[in-house]
Design an enzyme around this catalytic site. Sequence first.
Site, PDB file in Angstrom:
ATOM      1  N   HIS A 255      31.896  34.144  37.803  1.00  9.79           N
ATOM      2  CA  HIS A 255      32.892  34.579  37.078  1.00  9.79           C
ATOM      3  C   HIS A 255      33.964  35.435  37.713  1.00  9.79           C
ATOM      4  O   HIS A 255      35.248  35.290  37.464  1.00  9.79           O
ATOM      5  CB  HIS A 255      32.324  35.416  35.826  1.00  9.79           C
ATOM      6  CG  HIS A 255      33.422  35.877  34.754  1.00  9.79           C
ATOM      7  ND1 HIS A 255      33.639  35.350  33.610  1.00  9.79           N
ATOM      8  CD2 HIS A 255      34.016  36.864  34.671  1.00  9.79           C
ATOM      9  CE1 HIS A 255      34.492  35.887  32.825  1.00  9.79           C
ATOM     10  NE2 HIS A 255      34.721  37.104  33.547  1.00  9.79           N
ATOM     11  N   GLU A 256      33.432  36.417  38.434  1.00 11.40           N
ATOM     12  CA  GLU A 256      34.149  37.180  38.987  1.00 11.40           C
ATOM     13  C   GLU A 256      35.027  36.449  40.332  1.00 11.40           C
ATOM     14  O   GLU A 256      36.078  37.094  40.784  1.00 11.40           O
ATOM     15  CB  GLU A 256      33.460  38.561  39.679  1.00 11.40           C
ATOM     16  CG  GLU A 256      32.463  39.259  38.506  1.00 11.40           C
ATOM     17  CD  GLU A 256      33.760  40.001  37.485  1.00 11.40           C
ATOM     18  OE1 GLU A 256      34.861  39.935  37.796  1.00 11.40           O
ATOM     19  OE2 GLU A 256      33.335  39.958  36.267  1.00 11.40           O
ATOM     20  N   HIS A 259      38.347  35.407  39.043  1.00 15.25           N
ATOM     21  CA  HIS A 259      39.234  36.401  38.869  1.00 15.25           C
ATOM     22  C   HIS A 259      39.765  36.749  40.575  1.00 15.25           C
ATOM     23  O   HIS A 259      40.883  36.791  40.793  1.00 15.25           O
ATOM     24  CB  HIS A 259      38.701  37.866  38.727  1.00 15.25           C
ATOM     25  CG  HIS A 259      38.464  37.844  37.100  1.00 15.25           C
ATOM     26  ND1 HIS A 259      39.657  37.879  36.249  1.00 15.25           N
ATOM     27  CD2 HIS A 259      37.444  38.181  36.387  1.00 15.25           C
ATOM     28  CE1 HIS A 259      38.981  37.761  35.186  1.00 15.25           C
ATOM     29  NE2 HIS A 259      37.884  38.190  35.053  1.00 15.25           N
ATOM     30  N   GLU A 285      41.543  35.777  32.780  1.00 11.10           N
ATOM     31  CA  GLU A 285      40.222  35.163  32.106  1.00 11.10           C
ATOM     32  C   GLU A 285      40.419  33.638  32.060  1.00 11.10           C
ATOM     33  O   GLU A 285      39.192  33.236  32.070  1.00 11.10           O
ATOM     34  CB  GLU A 285      40.081  35.853  30.825  1.00 11.10           C
ATOM     35  CG  GLU A 285      39.818  37.391  30.711  1.00 11.10           C
ATOM     36  CD  GLU A 285      38.476  37.639  31.424  1.00 11.10           C
ATOM     37  OE1 GLU A 285      37.574  36.832  31.510  1.00 11.10           O
ATOM     38  OE2 GLU A 285      38.345  38.741  31.981  1.00 11.10           O
TER      39      GLU A 285
END
Length: 490
Positions: A255-256, A259, A285
């Site tokens: 997830h990170e 980003h 996101e």
Amino acid sequence: MTAMQSLLAFQRDTQALGQISGRLGWDQETMMPPGAGAQRGEEMAAMEGVLHARRTDPRVGEWIAAAAPETEAERANLRLITREYERSKKVPADLARALAQTTSEAQGIWAKARADEDVAAFLPTLTEVLRLRREEAAAIADGADAYDALLQDYEPGLTGADISALFSEMRPQLVDLRSRILSSGIDPEPLTGHFPEDKQLALSQEIAGLFGYDFSRGRIDKAVHPFSSGSGMDVRITTRVDESDPMNCLYSTIHEVGHACYEQNIDADYLLTVLGAGVSMGVHESQSRSYENQMGRSRGFAGYLFDRMTAVFGPLSTPDADAFYAGMNRVRSGYIRTEADEIHYNLHVLLRFDFERALISGDLLASDLEAAWNDRFEADFGAVVDKPSNGMLQDVHWSVGLFGYFPTYTLGNVYAGCLFEALRADIPDVDGQMAKGDMAAATGWMADKLQRHGGLYEPRDVVERATGKPVSVAPLLGYLETKFGAIYGI
């Protein structure tokens, strides 16, 4: 120098100072000694004082008035600098400093209260953060809706009414799909066992590289609440580890990385300009959620990850890749937003959106939040909150003043649905490539179609340019129906 050149030169130093302030925040969440919180709060306040003075410098207004941009990038720079200047002028300098200091100190207070399961210890701090953010919102809104004013920090052009309409459109189908899944009689087995921290971190580093994270311009550390920090040549991420649940570490990392790759892949010409960061948190996101879900939880990548985890940890509790895939996508009501399946996740966000709107408007007091949260959670999820860290203390966002951030998670899911529909059309064999652990085509598509533009276009515009279609909830809902319909035989 022309007015435009002077403006960009001045802004470059402002952006550099902003990066330094961000690095102080990263250090606070990863390496700062626990006794340094009060001093760090003063340091953050001092930095914010310098930044606020630069953002409101009268010369900026003069340069804006005289600027004659000649290129698309210069026009975009002028648009965003003007937006920031007009907003910053409305916020008194002492309020900006107070917010920086209070939210810096609040983070440590929240973390301790969360560890101690002590809501009462956090309430005075939350009340003060709310007071300051309401004051800021009122200054920015200038008579308009205060929550809408805060939303502009995260998703320019969006209103609370827009978000309510979006949720109203999505909620019936999400609730219906959840009902059909939970009544299907199928309940995939989750992964169980003991997974040593060192092996989890080593594998998460390997997976981050597969998804395109450039370690020459980044690093992975541990934090209570995973996050990504920085842009350009220094983009850092964090993860967390539970030795009984390796998926938490691996998918927090993925997830990170979504980003971080957005920030790392922005056109180098935009470095240390207002274009050199993600255009909005909703678009941000869309990257983290598509990396985590459409890519990371796909059937193709699940097969690859099953083999790698078996090699690293030994035989797994799930017998094969199909069972592993079903288990990683298990739909089950749970307390924690970041661990929620793709069906329940948006219901978690809706709860937070409703509460933060009420907190900013004054319709809900901080002292009443725990009871309101627990009642709403039981109604929405059918479970009684057993401890504050599974309830109102689970997220860091409100302690650091991020009111208006939560709805961008679901907006990001909607954008991700649109983007991945277009990606699949352009790369028909994407599942086969991901099954080999080859993420280059999928992540490369995102980099080329969206990430490289940074702040050049407005949020919805950059998504629609990438997909060639208007933003719609239909691709996300169709993706969820197809994916979970197959897993649960409905």
